[in-house]
Each structure stands twice: as C-alpha cells, then as structure tokens.
Design a protein around this motif. Structure first.
Motif, PDB file in Angstrom:
ATOM      1  N   ARG A  66      54.235  48.980  37.543  1.00 35.23           N
ATOM      2  CA  ARG A  66      54.310  47.409  37.444  1.00 35.23           C
ATOM      3  C   ARG A  66      54.800  46.824  38.618  1.00 35.23           C
ATOM      4  N   ILE A  67      53.972  46.153  39.228  1.00 37.30           N
ATOM      5  CA  ILE A  67      54.478  45.434  40.447  1.00 37.30           C
ATOM      6  C   ILE A  67      54.319  43.748  40.406  1.00 37.30           C
ATOM      7  N   SER A  68      55.096  43.275  41.348  1.00 44.20           N
ATOM      8  CA  SER A  68      54.858  41.630  41.362  1.00 44.20           C
ATOM      9  C   SER A  68      54.778  41.139  42.897  1.00 44.20           C
ATOM     10  N   VAL A  69      53.872  40.217  42.952  1.00 44.70           N
ATOM     11  CA  VAL A  69      53.496  39.700  44.417  1.00 44.70           C
ATOM     12  C   VAL A  69      53.828  38.315  44.533  1.00 44.70           C
ATOM     13  N   ILE A  70      54.679  37.967  45.534  1.00 47.19           N
ATOM     14  CA  ILE A  70      55.149  36.794  45.723  1.00 47.19           C
ATOM     15  C   ILE A  70      54.285  36.141  47.057  1.00 47.19           C
ATOM     16  N   THR A  71      54.023  34.788  46.660  1.00 47.06           N
ATOM     17  CA  THR A  71      53.486  34.122  47.879  1.00 47.06           C
ATOM     18  C   THR A  71      53.880  32.768  47.950  1.00 47.06           C
ATOM     19  N   ARG A  72      53.684  32.026  48.855  1.00 43.60           N
ATOM     20  CA  ARG A  72      54.110  30.697  48.892  1.00 43.60           C
ATOM     21  C   ARG A  72      52.895  29.831  48.135  1.00 43.60           C
ATOM     22  N   GLY A  73      53.131  28.574  47.788  1.00 44.35           N
ATOM     23  CA  GLY A  73      52.362  27.811  47.049  1.00 44.35           C
ATOM     24  C   GLY A  73      50.912  27.614  48.018  1.00 44.35           C
ATOM     25  N   GLY A  74      50.085  27.095  47.210  1.00 45.98           N
ATOM     26  CA  GLY A  74      48.673  26.677  47.893  1.00 45.98           C
ATOM     27  C   GLY A  74      47.618  27.622  47.852  1.00 45.98           C
ATOM     28  N   GLY A  75      46.789  27.591  48.901  1.00 46.99           N
ATOM     29  CA  GLY A  75      45.462  28.667  48.718  1.00 46.99           C
ATOM     30  C   GLY A  75      45.875  30.023  48.857  1.00 46.99           C
ATOM     31  N   ASP A  76      46.925  30.629  49.181  1.00 49.41           N
ATOM     32  CA  ASP A  76      47.166  31.872  49.234  1.00 49.41           C
ATOM     33  C   ASP A  76      47.336  32.393  47.638  1.00 49.41           C
ATOM     34  N   GLY A  77      48.229  31.652  46.804  1.00 48.87           N
ATOM     35  CA  GLY A  77      48.477  32.077  45.509  1.00 48.87           C
ATOM     36  C   GLY A  77      47.087  32.060  44.712  1.00 48.87           C
TER      37      GLY A  77
END
Length: 454
Positions: free
Chosen positions: A52-63
């Motif tokens: 199980r992994i988690s992915v972190i992005t900034r807000g906006g389109g990337d998410g």
C-alpha cells in the motif's frame, strides 16, 4: 488536475485531499482507457509483493489527474499495490507541509516536487535516491532528456523523474486575422526581434481606451523565466554559473531588458501592466495580435474561448544576438520519500507515470506538461492533435537544465525581479537605475542561508 471525490486521508490526518471537479481529467480517463495498458519502458516490470502506497501532490490540476486518471489506470495493472492520494494544497505552503511530514515521519511514498522546492527538499534528506532502484530493475534512462534528469539531481544523485516540464515562456501566440488586417503575415522561425517590433507597431491602435485599444504585442511581465529567452539569447544570464551572483546588468542582459521595457514605454504596443482587461480576454476578443506565452498558452484562452472567431497559432519567440532562443527547463518531478516502507512498489508507480500512454491524455487535455522523454515529446499523436506542440519539441530537448541561486532561494529572487523591474516598465524609472538601486537587496538574497521551508 484537481482532486475530486469525497474527503479521504492517507497516512494520517494531515494528508487530507480536497474535492474539486475537473472536466479535463474526466476526458483524460476515457482517453487513457482507449489507449489500453501501457508497455513498460526500459526492461520488464518486477513482480511486486502486495503493498500500500500513498502519493502526495500539491493542490490543483496535478491532484485531479492523479486521482481520476493515473491511479485508476495503475490499479488495473498492479492489483497487488493499493494507492491512496493526498493533496497538500498550493505553494509555498506545500513545501513546508512536506518538510513537516518528513520530520514527523509521516509522509507519502511518492512526493511531487517541482524545481522551485526540489533542491531544498533533497538537501534535507526528504527523498530517496532512484538510480539504485533503476539498476536493480534494469530500467533504461536512454530515452530521457538528459537535462530533464539533471534538473532533478542533487549533488550528482538522481532523486526524481521529470513527470512534466517546459523550457520557460518562450512561445509567441498570434492572431492571424488581426495580423492580416494590418497587412502583416503570421510569424515564423525567420522572425527577429526587430521584425516583431515592426509588426507590433503596425497592428497597434492605442488611444488610452482599455476597452477598445488594439495591442500589437504583450510581453511576459518582469520574471526570471519570462525574460530568460531574450537574456540568454543575447549571451547573458541572470546568475553566474555557481548561482552566487546576480549578473543580469551585463550589456547583453540590459539590452534584453531594455527591449522589453521599450514595448511598454517607447513603442506603446503592449497593454499596461496590471491593466483592467486580462490578457486572455484581450486575445479572445481579437484585440491582441501577439502574446508571449508558455507551452500551456495553446490552451489559454484556447479554442474554447476563441470559438472560431479568428485563426490563431503559436511559434517560438525570435532568436537573440547569439542566434539562439534562450531557455531553461522547469520540471515537475515525482520523487520517492526516503522513509518509504514500500520502495519497490513506489518505484513501479514512478516508472508507470512516465510511460507515453499514461502521459498522453493529460497532455492533450492541457492538464499537464509533457514528461521529458523523447518517446513522449515526439509521439505522433501530440504532433497531430495539438495546436502547437511541434514548435516546442527541439527546444525542450535542447534546453539547459534548471539553474537557481546556490542557496535555493529562486522564488524569493524571482519576486524581487518583478518588484524591481515593474516600475521601470511602467515608465517610472530606467532598468539601469532600478537594478542599481536594488542590487543591495539582490546581494542580500544571494547571501542568505539555504532555503529550508521550516
């Protein structure tokens, strides 16, 4: 790409995603499904144990793209790897949240990091080196743009993959009908800055009425990346090679900046900085002939707003005195947290998001810039289906790697550039005087300790 769906958490209450709808991402889901499962690049993928992994992005389109397009596609190929996503909001707060998560040993396995904060995170040990994992997986980097990889190295070690990138704001969006009406032809690669000035003056009809004036050219406002094409095209630079001195006041640098000032003050072919009508509206209304833009300019305002009212296109800006268009890659990297408990699974996710068939839907929708791989940049579908992808390809492959102050304070430096030059471009002072008066501030920024965000 913004995230969508009901609130959820990943690895603790701090990593909470925001629900936002995104039509571009929705269409990308369908496009990716039509493409089918992508082939792995550079060697067969490992069979990874359940994880199980988690992915972190900034807000906006990337998410949005991550949640609606990429993670569902990855799940179809890797049923034994469960992936969660969390958005940490926009910059600059994003960077502090990542560092805080790292220090608290509570961060995602895969972490978005653009060049604006990448080096500061790498210097704090936030990221895991990727080349040992790539060697173990027999993964081949030959298809990658070398400067794209170099932009994500720290002290010679690779800590990220260039998920998306562009070479600065070196594009020239044009209204062909407005040019033709003034007896001018559409721009092409033969144009010089003198030609651009001549055409802009011929098109302009400026009488001080912001709701009726027609403008020949809107340059990018004072900005490190906005003027790097002309500055480096003249053989100059903002910074020295070591990133320790601010050197744009050289003859070539001043010539480039004075040319930009002239568009606003001397030739009066540009809409005023901070004017009442947004540039995108001016262009869509048919009142702006030439507009300096980045790769994403082919989507903003795009045909959705232009709606067939006039013919339009995009080429690159003219070359400088060196015979080249200056450039610098700006990379949105995807990295692995050094504290990840599932590095093999995280690596499989990283290599997956760099595959052309995974990349294409987001690029075509305007939600993402191209990953810096030749198989992505030279994909025939981007050339055939996009308004202006092709003019950018050579520049993306040849652009210099990311260059910044040695103390990583690029954002602070760029803010100071805008604050310094804006009064000059409004006619209140000269570039020379503005830069001379601001040099103590620039020197102070360059002398600060390394950016750490926390």
């Amino acid at each position: 790409m913004d995230s969508t769906g009901a609130p959820a958490t990943a690895r603790g209450s701090r990593l909470t995603r925001r629900g936002v709808t995104g039509r571009a991402a929705g269409s990308a889901v369908l496009a990716l499904a039509a493409c089918g499962a992508p082939d792995a690049g550079g060697g067969a993928q490992k069979t990874t144990a359940p994880a199980r992994i988690s992915v972190i992005t900034r807000g906006g389109g990337d998410g949005t793209g991550m949640e609606q397009v990429i993670i569902p596609a990855f799940a179809k190929q890797h049923e034994n790897i469960k992936v969660e996503h969390a958005s940490l909001g926009g910059e600059p707060d994003y960077w502090a949240k990542v560092v805080t998560g790292h220090l608290g040993k509570d961060l995602g396995d895969v972490v978005w990091a653009s060049n604006g904060g990448f080096s500061a995170l790498a210097s704090r040990g936030v990221m895991k080196e990727l080349e040992p994992l790539a060697r173990s997986d027999k993964y081949d980097f030959k298809d990658y743009v070398p400067a794209g990889l170099d932009s994500l190295r720290h002290e010679g070690k690779l800590f990220g993959l260039p998920w998306g990138g562009h070479p600065g704001y070196q594009g020239l969006l044009y209204n062909e009908d407005l040019l033709t009406k003034a007896g001018q032809k559409a721009p092409d690669a033969s144009w010089t800055w003198d030609k651009l000035t001549e055409v802009a003056k011929a098109v302009s009809r400026v009488n001080g009425d912001p709701n009726g004036d027609v403008y020949g050219f809107k340059p990018y406002p004072p900005d490190y990346l906005g003027q790097i094409g002309a500055v480096r095209g003249n053989g100059a630079d903002w910074l020295d090679k070591e990133g320790k001195k601010f050197i744009v006041s050289s003859p070539g640098g001043l010539a480039a900046l004075n040319m930009y000032r002239d568009f606003f003050v001397r030739h009066r072919v540009a809409p005023p900085l901070g004017g009442p009508v947004p540039d995108a509206d001016l262009f869509a209304q048919g009142r702006l002939a030439l507009w300096q833009q980045g790769y994403g300019g082919q989507f903003t305002p795009g045909e959705a707003k232009i709606a067939g009212k006039f013919k339009w296109g995009m080429v690159l800006l003219p070359k400088g005195t060196t015979g080249k268009v200056g450039s610098q890659l700006v990379v949105n990297g995807m990295t692995m947290w050094s504290g990840s408990k599932a590095p093999d699974a995280a690596w499989q996710f990283l290599r997956f998001i760099m595959e052309p068939d995974v990349q294409l839907p987001a690029i075509l929708s305007g939600a993402s810039r191209p990953g810096l791989r030749k198989s992505v940049l030279r994909h025939p579908k981007l050339a055939s289906d996009m308004k202006a992808h092709t003019p950018w390809v050579d520049l993306m492959e040849q652009a210099s790697a990311w260059h910044q102050p040695a103390n990583y304070r690029w954002a602070e430096l760029n803010t100071a550039i805008g604050q310094t030059l804006t009064p000059a471009w409004k006619g209140d002072t000269s570039n020379e005087q503005a830069l001379q008066q601001a040099m103590p501030n620039f020197d102070a920024i360059m002398a600060k300790a390394r950016e750490g965000f926390v």
